[in-house]
Design a protein around this motif. Structure first.
Motif, PDB file in Angstrom:
ATOM      1  N   PRO A 239       0.830  -1.202   0.000  1.00  0.00           N
ATOM      2  CA  PRO A 239       0.000   0.000   0.000  1.00  0.00           C
ATOM      3  C   PRO A 239       0.865   1.253   0.000  1.00  0.00           C
ATOM      4  N   PRO A 240       0.316   2.378  -0.433  1.00  0.00           N
ATOM      5  CA  PRO A 240       1.055   3.624  -0.255  1.00  0.00           C
ATOM      6  C   PRO A 240       1.240   3.902   1.231  1.00  0.00           C
ATOM      7  N   SER A 241       2.339   4.523   1.595  1.00  0.00           N
ATOM      8  CA  SER A 241       2.525   4.876   3.007  1.00  0.00           C
ATOM      9  C   SER A 241       1.477   5.917   3.392  1.00  0.00           C
ATOM     10  N   ASP A 242       1.091   5.900   4.650  1.00  0.00           N
ATOM     11  CA  ASP A 242       0.105   6.876   5.119  1.00  0.00           C
ATOM     12  C   ASP A 242       0.703   8.266   5.260  1.00  0.00           C
ATOM     13  N   ASN A 243       2.017   8.318   5.438  1.00  0.00           N
ATOM     14  CA  ASN A 243       2.675   9.618   5.533  1.00  0.00           C
ATOM     15  C   ASN A 243       4.171   9.416   5.349  1.00  0.00           C
ATOM     16  N   VAL A 244       4.892  10.511   5.289  1.00  0.00           N
ATOM     17  CA  VAL A 244       6.347  10.529   5.328  1.00  0.00           C
ATOM     18  C   VAL A 244       6.736  11.451   6.470  1.00  0.00           C
ATOM     19  N   LEU A 245       7.542  10.944   7.394  1.00  0.00           N
ATOM     20  CA  LEU A 245       7.912  11.701   8.593  1.00  0.00           C
ATOM     21  C   LEU A 245       9.367  12.117   8.549  1.00  0.00           C
ATOM     22  N   PHE A 246       9.639  13.291   9.107  1.00  0.00           N
ATOM     23  CA  PHE A 246      10.979  13.855   9.188  1.00  0.00           C
ATOM     24  C   PHE A 246      11.376  13.869  10.663  1.00  0.00           C
ATOM     25  N   ASN A 247      12.304  12.971  11.019  1.00  0.00           N
ATOM     26  CA  ASN A 247      12.621  12.759  12.438  1.00  0.00           C
ATOM     27  C   ASN A 247      11.336  12.546  13.241  1.00  0.00           C
ATOM     28  N   GLY A 248      10.405  11.797  12.642  1.00  0.00           N
ATOM     29  CA  GLY A 248       9.187  11.405  13.339  1.00  0.00           C
ATOM     30  C   GLY A 248       8.049  12.406  13.285  1.00  0.00           C
ATOM     31  N   LYS A 249       8.210  13.522  12.538  1.00  0.00           N
ATOM     32  CA  LYS A 249       7.189  14.568  12.557  1.00  0.00           C
ATOM     33  C   LYS A 249       6.714  14.902  11.145  1.00  0.00           C
ATOM     34  N   ASN A 250       5.485  15.353  11.049  1.00  0.00           N
ATOM     35  CA  ASN A 250       4.941  15.971   9.853  1.00  0.00           C
ATOM     36  C   ASN A 250       3.476  16.279  10.129  1.00  0.00           C
ATOM     37  N   ILE A 251       2.905  17.170   9.335  1.00  0.00           N
ATOM     38  CA  ILE A 251       1.464  17.290   9.350  1.00  0.00           C
ATOM     39  C   ILE A 251       0.897  16.047   8.672  1.00  0.00           C
ATOM     40  N   ASN A 252      -0.344  15.699   8.964  1.00  0.00           N
ATOM     41  CA  ASN A 252      -0.920  14.567   8.251  1.00  0.00           C
ATOM     42  C   ASN A 252      -1.625  15.069   6.992  1.00  0.00           C
ATOM     43  N   PRO A 253      -1.798  14.222   5.990  1.00  0.00           N
ATOM     44  CA  PRO A 253      -2.334  14.683   4.710  1.00  0.00           C
ATOM     45  C   PRO A 253      -3.714  15.318   4.806  1.00  0.00           C
ATOM     46  N   ALA A 254      -4.490  14.927   5.815  1.00  0.00           N
ATOM     47  CA  ALA A 254      -5.818  15.509   5.973  1.00  0.00           C
ATOM     48  C   ALA A 254      -5.772  16.901   6.589  1.00  0.00           C
ATOM     49  N   GLY A 255      -4.580  17.317   7.053  1.00  0.00           N
ATOM     50  CA  GLY A 255      -4.429  18.648   7.632  1.00  0.00           C
ATOM     51  C   GLY A 255      -5.071  18.807   8.987  1.00  0.00           C
ATOM     52  N   SER A 256      -5.293  17.696   9.681  1.00  0.00           N
ATOM     53  CA  SER A 256      -6.021  17.764  10.948  1.00  0.00           C
ATOM     54  C   SER A 256      -5.142  17.485  12.159  1.00  0.00           C
ATOM     55  N   GLY A 257      -3.836  17.573  12.001  1.00  0.00           N
ATOM     56  CA  GLY A 257      -2.974  17.323  13.148  1.00  0.00           C
ATOM     57  C   GLY A 257      -1.527  17.227  12.745  1.00  0.00           C
ATOM     58  N   GLY A 258      -0.673  17.108  13.751  1.00  0.00           N
ATOM     59  CA  GLY A 258       0.754  17.043  13.505  1.00  0.00           C
ATOM     60  C   GLY A 258       1.336  18.424  13.249  1.00  0.00           C
ATOM     61  N   LYS A 259       2.624  18.450  12.997  1.00  0.00           N
ATOM     62  CA  LYS A 259       3.293  19.708  12.689  1.00  0.00           C
ATOM     63  C   LYS A 259       4.526  19.416  11.864  1.00  0.00           C
ATOM     64  N   TYR A 260       4.989  20.427  11.126  1.00  0.00           N
ATOM     65  CA  TYR A 260       6.183  20.268  10.328  1.00  0.00           C
ATOM     66  C   TYR A 260       7.423  20.161  11.219  1.00  0.00           C
ATOM     67  N   ALA A 261       8.358  19.303  10.816  1.00  0.00           N
ATOM     68  CA  ALA A 261       9.668  19.305  11.450  1.00  0.00           C
ATOM     69  C   ALA A 261      10.416  20.554  10.999  1.00  0.00           C
ATOM     70  N   LYS A 262      11.139  21.189  11.910  1.00  0.00           N
ATOM     71  CA  LYS A 262      11.839  22.432  11.590  1.00  0.00           C
ATOM     72  C   LYS A 262      13.307  22.341  11.977  1.00  0.00           C
ATOM     73  N   PHE A 263      14.154  22.931  11.149  1.00  0.00           N
ATOM     74  CA  PHE A 263      15.595  22.963  11.367  1.00  0.00           C
ATOM     75  C   PHE A 263      16.066  24.398  11.202  1.00  0.00           C
ATOM     76  N   THR A 264      17.089  24.763  11.966  1.00  0.00           N
ATOM     77  CA  THR A 264      17.547  26.149  12.001  1.00  0.00           C
ATOM     78  C   THR A 264      18.889  26.294  11.295  1.00  0.00           C
ATOM     79  N   LEU A 265      18.961  27.274  10.393  1.00  0.00           N
ATOM     80  CA  LEU A 265      20.200  27.629   9.717  1.00  0.00           C
ATOM     81  C   LEU A 265      20.682  28.969  10.237  1.00  0.00           C
ATOM     82  N   THR A 266      21.990  29.106  10.358  1.00  0.00           N
ATOM     83  CA  THR A 266      22.609  30.365  10.767  1.00  0.00           C
ATOM     84  C   THR A 266      23.202  31.038   9.546  1.00  0.00           C
ATOM     85  N   SER A 267      22.763  32.234   9.276  1.00  0.00           N
ATOM     86  CA  SER A 267      23.187  32.948   8.073  1.00  0.00           C
ATOM     87  C   SER A 267      24.708  33.047   7.991  1.00  0.00           C
ATOM     88  N   GLY A 268      25.249  32.719   6.815  1.00  0.00           N
ATOM     89  CA  GLY A 268      26.684  32.806   6.588  1.00  0.00           C
ATOM     90  C   GLY A 268      27.466  31.591   7.045  1.00  0.00           C
TER      91      GLY A 268
END
Length: 603
Positions: A239-268
């Motif tokens: 079957p198709p996967s129900d989602n793809v997670l980034f370090n265990g996180k993501n919003i779900n395709p229905a948009g009803s929960g979860g959150k995006y994984a976030k990473f911080t870059l330092t300019s320069g």
């Protein structure tokens, strides 16, 4: 040996041709060198240096630091019904490492000893932990492959694996007990060492994984049913996967929960990111809007830096990349895309994470970026390893050695799909693993279904030709070794097109395309659809090693072989003392106290 009816059209011919050249090559055990007092040479301005005695050019197969340090970890495996994951939805059955998905990072320095105690607190399943990509030089009994190097760890029992970090870079660990790791038993491994290009900040590992809400045993019932076609004429129904997670996180395709994984870059600043694909089925093409990836390592092999704007990553593969934060302060999408059809699909068509510069507003990115060209599920094969290896491809003779042919099969009596090798799907015994036969001095009694190839000669080049008579590319992974990727047939733009036919290796035209002089080297590489892949490795690590497809459904269905390397040296070079006690514990549990029986390959 089970008898299967051969499927007439969409089949797999997996032909592995093993040829040993007879040319001995030097392969001493690594020289353990006492580490000099640590000097500040591994800095942002000089990542090629590690200490006064070790740098990026040191041959890590012959010389490794002796740090005298042991890093110890305990991984406790538990199961939770209706577990709410990182996208806010319930998973029917989750199996977690220390209560989390992904599991905690195993971290060490190059040359450290790593000790991992695995505690099984599952209710009914055995388990194991395999450190994917770790060479396990002379420690084959700690490879963690159920039915090969150990009996599974019974519920309520534990097992400690101890080995040296002879390599450096990024790896990962997972259960090697049927397709169990699809329930969540995975985690990253980071071994710190030099790098082939400079960076300022190590962002750590990023595991990009498919995610299934159903329990793996339920999914396997579907995958094993040939009446659920995945593509026209192809038996089984991943079957198709129900989602793809980034370090265990993501919003779900229905948009009803979860959150995006976030990473911080330092300019320069330049940032090292350790990409891992621990998926069950899905592979991905990665892009970061407005930024490039400078690749410095693949599968624990440091390479000369190579800059790309898109990067394909197959199941089991890792890439260490450097991201230069040279754009305007803001938020940027880190996108994953799929190759249509053969390398997996997801119910989330646009999986993404967010990379934000320090000082950027707390909002989602607005620029979507450009959809990359279809990767065709094809590896990059143009890397140049920093530490060179070369194999005598003139000695590669497809008419010599042993050829193992396979085709996908269906047992018509039970309507079951298999991916066999040599007409036999691998079927190991949890209760009597290969190393138990070795310890008992009785390897001649191993069943045909163990799919064993004997590689008795030490320190020679072994060549393998793998041929794939199917529309599905396969990520093939070798335990205990890197492989030199000598060549492969071209990827096809539409492999599921019924007009495509198998095109085997033709020495009259293909031999000239093989590269033996320091080719791309890694432990997991893609076998093209309808074609062939040629690899080589050096027989310098005694043990019982798996070579298998890393799509969990396929290895569960038997797409694997193992080889006994230097059988006569295993009892003297590998500590087998833990094999029998582990099997005694397992025998006290299985099968009398387990309501489930092995119904697949076991690995």
């Amino acid at each position: 040996m089970m008898i299967c009816a051969t499927l007439p059209y969409y089949g797999l011919l997996w032909a592995l041709l093993l040829v040993t050249t007879g040319l001995a090559v030097p392969s001493p055990s690594p020289e353990v060198v006492e580490l000099q007092p640590r000097q500040s040479c591994n800095t942002a301005a000089n990542r090629q240096c590690w200490t006064s005695s070790f740098d990026i050019n040191t041959d890590y197969e012959t010389t490794i630091p002796a740090t005298g340090v042991t890093k110890s970890y305990t991984l406790t495996i538990t199961e939770v019904n209706n577990w709410v994951g990182g996208d806010g939805r319930k998973k029917t059955k989750a199996m977690l490492v220390n209560g989390q998905f992904p599991g905690p990072t195993i971290s060490a320095d190059w040359g450290d000893t790593i000790s991992i105690t695995v505690v099984n607190k599952l209710v009914t399943n055995g388990t194991s932990i395999h450190c994917h990509g770790i060479r396990q030089l002379n420690t084959n009994s700690h490879d963690g492959a159920s039915g090969i190097t150990e009996c599974p760890i019974a519920p309520g029992k534990s097992r400690t694996h101890t080995f040296r970090a002879t390599q450096y870079g990024t790896a990962w660990y997972h259960s090697h007990f049927s397709a169990q790791y699809a329930n969540g038993i995975v985690g990253p491994i980071v071994i710190k060492g030099p790098a082939s290009a400079n960076y300022d900040i190590d962002l750590g590992p990023l595991m990009i994984s498919d995610w299934y809400l159903g329990a793996v045993n339920q999914i396997m019932e579907r995958v094993n049913n040939p009446n659920n076609p995945y593509i026209a004429g192809f038996p089984g129904s991943p079957p198709p996967s129900d989602n793809v997670l980034f370090n265990g996180k993501n919003i779900n395709p229905a948009g009803s929960g979860g959150k995006y994984a976030k990473f911080t870059l330092t300019s320069g600043k330049k940032h090292l990111l350790r990409l891992i694909n621990p998926s069950v089925q899905n592979s991905f093409t990665l892009t970061l809007v407005g930024h490039a990836f400078k690749i410095v390592s693949i599968d624990l092999v440091p390479v000369e830096p190579k800059t790309v704007t898109t990067l394909y990553i197959g199941v089991g593969q890792r890439y260490d990349v450097i991201i230069d934060a040279d754009q305007d302060v803001g938020n940027y999408w880190f996108n994953t895309t799929f190759s249509p059809g053969p390398c997996g699909q997801s119910n989330n068509p646009f999986p993404a994470a967010i990379f934000s510069y320090e000082g950027a507003p707390s909002s989602n990115p607005t620029k979507k970026g450009t959809v990359p060209a279809d990767s065709l599920c094809e590896d990059l094969r143009t890397f140049k390893p920093v530490v060179s290896r070369s194999a005598p491809v003139a000695s590669f003779d497809p008419d010599a050695g042993t050829t193992l042919n396979t085709k996908i099969q269906v047992d018509s009596d039970i309507a079951r799909v298999y991916w066999p090798v040599n007409n036999t799907p691998m079927n190991v015994s949890w209760s009597k693993p290969t190393l138990k036969y070795v310890d008992d001095g009785n390897t001649g009694a191993m069943p045909d279904a163990a799919n064993v190839i004997s590689v008795p000669t030490a320190n020679v080049w072994a060549f393998w030709l793998i041929q794939n008579n199917s529309s599905i590319p396969h990520p093939v992974h070798l335990h205990g070794h890197d492989v030199l990727v000598l060549g492969a047939s071209p990827a096809l733009a539409n492999p599921i097109n019924p007009v495509n036919t198998f095109r085997p290796y033709d020495p009259s035209t293909d031999a000239a395309t093989l590269k033996g002089s320091n080719p791309t080297r890694r432990d997991t590489t893609m076998l093209p659809a309808w074609g062939w892949l040629a690899v080589a490795f050096r027989t310098n690590n005694p043990g019982a090693w798996l070579f298998h497809c890393h799509i969990a459904w396929h290895v569960s269905q038997g797409l694997s072989v193992q080889f006994l390397e230097q059988l006569g040296s295993i009892p003297t070079k590998v500590d087998l003392s833990g094999v029998a006690p582990g099997c005694t514990n397992w025998a006290a549990y299985y099968p009398a106290n387990d309501p489930f029986r092995q119904d697949d390959s076991g690995i």
